[in-house]
Each structure stands twice: as C-alpha cells, then as structure tokens.
Design an enzyme around this catalytic site. Structure first.
Site, PDB file in Angstrom:
ATOM      1  N   LEU A  29      -3.847   2.230   4.680  1.00 44.16           N
ATOM      2  CA  LEU A  29      -4.569   0.969   4.674  1.00 44.16           C
ATOM      3  C   LEU A  29      -6.076   1.248   4.675  1.00 44.16           C
ATOM      4  O   LEU A  29      -6.557   2.105   5.408  1.00 44.16           O
ATOM      5  CB  LEU A  29      -4.196   0.126   5.902  1.00 44.16           C
ATOM      6  CG  LEU A  29      -2.795  -0.497   5.886  1.00 44.16           C
ATOM      7  CD1 LEU A  29      -2.512  -1.160   7.228  1.00 44.16           C
ATOM      8  CD2 LEU A  29      -2.658  -1.501   4.756  1.00 44.16           C
ATOM      9  N   GLU A  46       0.844  -1.197   0.000  1.00 47.16           N
ATOM     10  CA  GLU A  46       0.000   0.000   0.000  1.00 47.16           C
ATOM     11  C   GLU A  46       0.877   1.244   0.000  1.00 47.16           C
ATOM     12  O   GLU A  46       1.802   1.360   0.802  1.00 47.16           O
ATOM     13  CB  GLU A  46      -0.914   0.008   1.220  1.00 47.16           C
ATOM     14  CG  GLU A  46      -1.709   1.293   1.434  1.00 47.16           C
ATOM     15  CD  GLU A  46      -2.563   1.682   0.239  1.00 47.16           C
ATOM     16  OE1 GLU A  46      -2.468   2.840  -0.205  1.00 47.16           O
ATOM     17  OE2 GLU A  46      -3.312   0.817  -0.265  1.00 47.16           O
ATOM     18  N   ARG A  47       0.562   2.190  -0.897  1.00 49.92           N
ATOM     19  CA  ARG A  47       1.386   3.388  -1.012  1.00 49.92           C
ATOM     20  C   ARG A  47       0.965   4.522  -0.090  1.00 49.92           C
ATOM     21  O   ARG A  47       1.732   5.451   0.152  1.00 49.92           O
ATOM     22  CB  ARG A  47       1.385   3.881  -2.453  1.00 49.92           C
ATOM     23  CG  ARG A  47       0.056   4.443  -2.922  1.00 49.92           C
ATOM     24  CD  ARG A  47       0.129   4.929  -4.348  1.00 49.92           C
ATOM     25  NE  ARG A  47      -1.142   5.482  -4.798  1.00 49.92           N
ATOM     26  CZ  ARG A  47      -1.346   5.963  -6.022  1.00 49.92           C
ATOM     27  NH1 ARG A  47      -0.363   5.960  -6.892  1.00 49.92           N
ATOM     28  NH2 ARG A  47      -2.527   6.438  -6.359  1.00 49.92           N
ATOM     29  N   ASP A  63     -11.855  -1.410  -8.715  1.00 51.92           N
ATOM     30  CA  ASP A  63     -12.076  -0.278  -9.610  1.00 51.92           C
ATOM     31  C   ASP A  63     -11.073  -0.186 -10.757  1.00 51.92           C
ATOM     32  O   ASP A  63     -11.269   0.616 -11.676  1.00 51.92           O
ATOM     33  CB  ASP A  63     -12.055   1.035  -8.821  1.00 51.92           C
ATOM     34  CG  ASP A  63     -13.318   1.253  -8.013  1.00 51.92           C
ATOM     35  OD1 ASP A  63     -14.195   0.379  -8.045  1.00 51.92           O
ATOM     36  OD2 ASP A  63     -13.432   2.306  -7.354  1.00 51.92           O
ATOM     37  N   ALA A  81     -17.387  15.744 -10.910  1.00 52.32           N
ATOM     38  CA  ALA A  81     -17.730  14.350 -10.619  1.00 52.32           C
ATOM     39  C   ALA A  81     -18.185  13.672 -11.908  1.00 52.32           C
ATOM     40  O   ALA A  81     -19.335  13.281 -12.060  1.00 52.32           O
ATOM     41  CB  ALA A  81     -18.836  14.292  -9.552  1.00 52.32           C
ATOM     42  N   ILE A 104     -21.556  10.163  -6.758  1.00 55.02           N
ATOM     43  CA  ILE A 104     -20.673  11.103  -6.057  1.00 55.02           C
ATOM     44  C   ILE A 104     -21.194  12.534  -6.193  1.00 55.02           C
ATOM     45  O   ILE A 104     -21.300  13.268  -5.195  1.00 55.02           O
ATOM     46  CB  ILE A 104     -19.242  10.999  -6.591  1.00 55.02           C
ATOM     47  CG1 ILE A 104     -18.632   9.643  -6.212  1.00 55.02           C
ATOM     48  CG2 ILE A 104     -18.371  12.129  -6.041  1.00 55.02           C
ATOM     49  CD1 ILE A 104     -17.272   9.372  -6.828  1.00 55.02           C
ATOM     50  N   GLY A 141     -16.730  10.940 -13.397  1.00 56.58           N
ATOM     51  CA  GLY A 141     -16.255   9.578 -13.596  1.00 56.58           C
ATOM     52  C   GLY A 141     -14.883   9.349 -12.999  1.00 56.58           C
ATOM     53  O   GLY A 141     -14.339  10.201 -12.279  1.00 56.58           O
ATOM     54  N   HIS A 184     -44.591  -5.514  10.454  1.00 50.92           N
ATOM     55  CA  HIS A 184     -45.356  -4.267  10.490  1.00 50.92           C
ATOM     56  C   HIS A 184     -45.169  -3.602  11.846  1.00 50.92           C
ATOM     57  O   HIS A 184     -45.188  -4.274  12.874  1.00 50.92           O
ATOM     58  CB  HIS A 184     -46.843  -4.564  10.284  1.00 50.92           C
ATOM     59  CG  HIS A 184     -47.725  -3.357  10.416  1.00 50.92           C
ATOM     60  ND1 HIS A 184     -47.861  -2.424   9.406  1.00 50.92           N
ATOM     61  CD2 HIS A 184     -48.503  -2.937  11.442  1.00 50.92           C
ATOM     62  CE1 HIS A 184     -48.690  -1.480   9.810  1.00 50.92           C
ATOM     63  NE2 HIS A 184     -49.094  -1.763  11.034  1.00 50.92           N
TER      64      HIS A 184
END
Length: 470
Positions: free
Chosen positions: A38, A34-35, A310, A269, A184, A271, A449
């Site tokens: 976390l 991880e750059r 992603d 926002a 977003i 994309g 209900h």
C-alpha cells in the site's frame, strides 16, 4: 458471486489511494486492489525513501563542512551505508503503515493481489484469498510505471541498477555511472557523490535536466562539476557489459569519440514504462506507447473505466497523480448523483516539478524559450541568491530565482528556481499561476524578511527593471 462496489481502484500509489479516500469521503463504497505494498512506488520505493537518503547525504555534507559555520567536529566524519539505508526503509515502512491506517479509517476494502480487468467495470484479483471476482459502477486504473531498461543491458540488481536497486545497495559504489540526467538520475548522482563516490553522468541531449529552463541546466551543471561530478552531455552509452568485478561502458562523447571506461556500478535512469500490459486493457482503452489516453477528468473510451497517474500521459509526478485521483473520484461521484461536488479538470501548465539534488531545482509553467516559441512577447528577470541576506546567512548563496511574464498582459507564464529550499518555495508561484496572477499582485505582495523567498519578489521586480538588491 462477485463483490460489488461503487468504485474500485486498481493500484494504491499516491494517485490510487488518494482517489479511494476521496471517493469514500463522498459516500461511495470503495475498494482498492494492490499487488505489493500500500502506498505504491512513491511511498515505498520512490519519492519518500529517496528523500530520506538525500537528507542523510545532506547532513553528511554539512558535517564535513562544519568549519564553514565556525564549528569543530572531533574525529573523522564518515557514512554508515547500512544505517543510512535502514533509516530510509524505516521511513517507507512508517508511511506504508500510515496508508494502511487511512484505508481502515475511511472504510475502504483492501484486496491484496494481482488485478486484471474482465470488463470496464469488473475485474478479478489473484492473491492471498485465491481468485476473487469484483464488480463496480466505476473502476480507476492507477497501476503506475516502472523503470525503463537499456535494450542491450537489462538491470541485474548487482552491477546494473534501477532506482530500486540504488535505494538498497549492498555495497557503496566506488565509481558510479549514471545514465540519464532527469530527476531520478540527478538525485542519485547527487546522493552518491555526497556519500563519497566518484560519479559520472551521461546525458544524450545537449544539457542536463533538459525539461528545465536552460539557465537552470547551465547553473546546475556548473555546480555539480564543482562538486566533483563528471557530466557528459550530447553523449551516449553504446555498450554496457557487467561482470562480477564491475561494469565496462563504451561511451560516445559529443565530438563522436568513443572511449571505454570501467565503473563499479551503473544506474540506468532513462525514463519509465507504464504498467499497462496484461491487465485486460487491450479492448477497453485507447493506448499510445503503452500510456492510457484519458480526458481531463480521467475518463477512458469505455464508460465506467477511468485512469490516473503514471500509466497515463505525463508529467509523471506523484502530486499530479494525487490531483488526478481527486478529480476522477469527484467526477465519478457527480455521475452517481452527487450534486454538491464540482470537479475541475487538471491544468498541466500549473503542475510544479521538483528535483532534490544539491542544489535543489523547482519550476512551474513555461521556460523562457517555450514562452517565446509560443509567440509571447516575454519579460524575464533573474535574482541571484548572493543578493539575498538569508541565503548568505545560511551559507547557501548559490542559486537564483527566474520569472517569465507575458509583456502584454503581465501574466505569470513560468518560474524557475535553483538553490537551497526552492522545492518548498515553488508553491508560491504555483498558487500565483492558479489564481492567474500578474506581476502587479506579486510586486505588491509583502515577502517576510529575512527569507530566501524574498528572491521570488526580487525576480519579479527584475523582470520589470525594478530590482532592488543587485
């Protein structure tokens, strides 16, 4: 000499860290690279901190409308932007610590730094320990994505913002332009409107939240307009210039008229762009518009190299990434000889989508239009929240549930909801679709209900002409 693992995960977002944990649960020796932080974008700059912001705006909204509930609040109700942002960042920090704890609990090695593939099963990490060489039997790329800039006006963090800037504003916008009406854009439009900002949303397509059912889009636009948000569809921003005082935008409306307007700030926002450049993928994976092409289990064209989340084809959602992470980790364990694990490929038709604006949106499966285009003979029904006792009691009678069925088989093809707490209720339809349920099972299910979820039952009944409460 390179450190060796069974599995290395490049990226620790909701796809990456979940894949690492599942791999460790299955007995694999796992490392994660991880750059930055976390938990990735979702926990630190996306899903969770934005929901904390929206919760503050929701409480403010209720406080300002206390009279509607028979309550009196003495004094003026106002937002403390610095405190709202501080709370949101605190939530993110808490979850970041939680992921750190999960890495230790599952004995996952963490390498902080920039990772770059040197082959399908090897990489280097440049970070706090200098340059490290790592090798594994399998590598999962889970590098995520970032906000897409306007080609003629890149975000500067001062006047032109991406979602990251919008989460830690140094000042409250007075007049805000939001370009794009996906999840977003609409969530931030809703947040800043509730916080007292004047908001304009510009969407190039003919309706907002265009991936949703048309009935949901129409309802949401009417609701947002009623709340004071200016919504422009079929419109585009042709020019955007920022200076120390604000932003000037030339906007072409649906009729082709171009008007120049001034705003204090702008959120872009429009994309995402996958984080797949400069990490050594050029000869290792098939790419399309920057996204890594994979099979239903996450495999790329190179043996031993996998991808999830992603940086792969959509939908670009945290829960989709997590599910892919589990699937890939299980498939890897199976390839390494584990005969007790049986991974299942991801069914993209059963992935729910949620937008946490006010009112909320949630959906799964086909829209009515998509079902018809696919050749189905459709039965569809809608039940409005005004016919639901719990929604009325909550003072949240705006909204509806809509279900779409195959008229021939009774298969649930899709469900679409807008209103209070629908993001919590959509999972009922997701389970139904996963179990390949028909209208018969849903009609025969007993819904408690009083709950808003009764609208789910009634929408199914409405699809077949049996609705009770309208």
């Amino acid at each position: 000499m390179a450190e060796k693992y069974d599995l290395i995960v490049l990226g620790s977002g909701p796809g990456g860290y979940v894949a690492a944990i599942r791999g460790a649960q299955l007995g694999l020796k796992v490392a994660i690279v991880e750059r930055e932080l976390l938990g990735g974008i979702c926990l630190n700059w996306g899903c969770i901190p934005t929901k904390a912001l929206l919760r503050s705006a929701e409480i403010l909204h209720y406080a300002q409308h206390a009279k509607d509930y028979g309550l009196k609040i003495a004094g003026e109700i106002e937002a403390d932007l610095e405190a709202v942002v501080k709370r949101s960042r605190g939530v993110a920090a808490q979850l970041n610590k939680g992921v750190t704890g999960l890495m230790k609990k599952n004995k996952i090695a963490v390498h902080m730094g920039e990772g770059k593939l040197t082959g399908p099963t090897s990489l280097t990490v440049k970070g706090e320990k200098g340059e490290e060489k790592l090798e594994a039997k399998h590598i999962i790329v889970a590098t995520g994505a970032r906000a897409r800039d306007l080609p003629f006006a890149k975000a500067d963090g001062k006047r032109i913002w991406t979602y990251r800037h919008a989460m830690t504003p140094k000042e409250m916008p007075k007049k805000l332009l939001v370009i794009g009406s996906g999840a977003i854009g609409i969530e931030f439009a809703s947040f800043y409107n509730d916080m007292g900002c004047e908001v304009t949303v510009v969407e190039m397509l003919d309706r907002i939240v265009p991936v949703e059912d048309k009935d949901v889009s129409a309802f949401l636009q009417k609701s947002l307009t009623k709340q004071g948000i200016k919504v422009m569809t079929g419109a585009g921003v042709e020019e955007l210039k920022a200076d120390a005082k604000g932003v000037r935008a030339k906007i072409k409306d649906a009729k082709g008229n171009v008007d120049e307007s001034e705003f204090s700030h702008c959120i872009v926002a429009i994309g995402i762009v996958p984080n797949t450049e400069d990490i050594g993928l050029e000869k290792l994976a098939e790419m399309e518009k920057g996204f890594i092409q994979i099979d239903p289990y996450g495999r790329t064209k190179s043996k031993g190299l996998w991808a999830i989340g992603d940086c792969t084809p959509g939908p670009w959602l945290a829960h989709k990434a997590s599910h892919e992470g589990v699937t890939a980790a299980e498939a890897i364990a199976q390839e390494l000889g584990n005969k007790d694990v049986h991974p299942h490929p991801l069914d993209r038709n059963n992935i729910p989508g949620c937008t946490y604006c006010h009112p909320q949106i949630a959906s799964v499966g086909m829209t009515e239009a998509q079902a018809k285009e696919a050749g189905y003979d459709v039965k569809a029904g809608t039940f409005p929240f005004i016919g639901n006792g719990k929604a009325i009691a909550l003072g949240e009678a705006e909204g509806f549930t809509k279900t779409v069925f195959d008229a021939k088989t009774g298969e649930l093809l899709g469900a679409h909801m807008v209103g209070a707490e629908v993001t919590e209720m959509i999972q009922g339809f997701v389970i139904g679709k996963t179990l390949e349920t028909t209208e018969a099972e849903l009609m025969q299910s007993v819904f408690p209900h009083p709950t808003i979820s009764e609208s789910m039952h009634e929408s199914v009944l409405a699809s077949y002409g049996r609705v009770i409460h309208i």
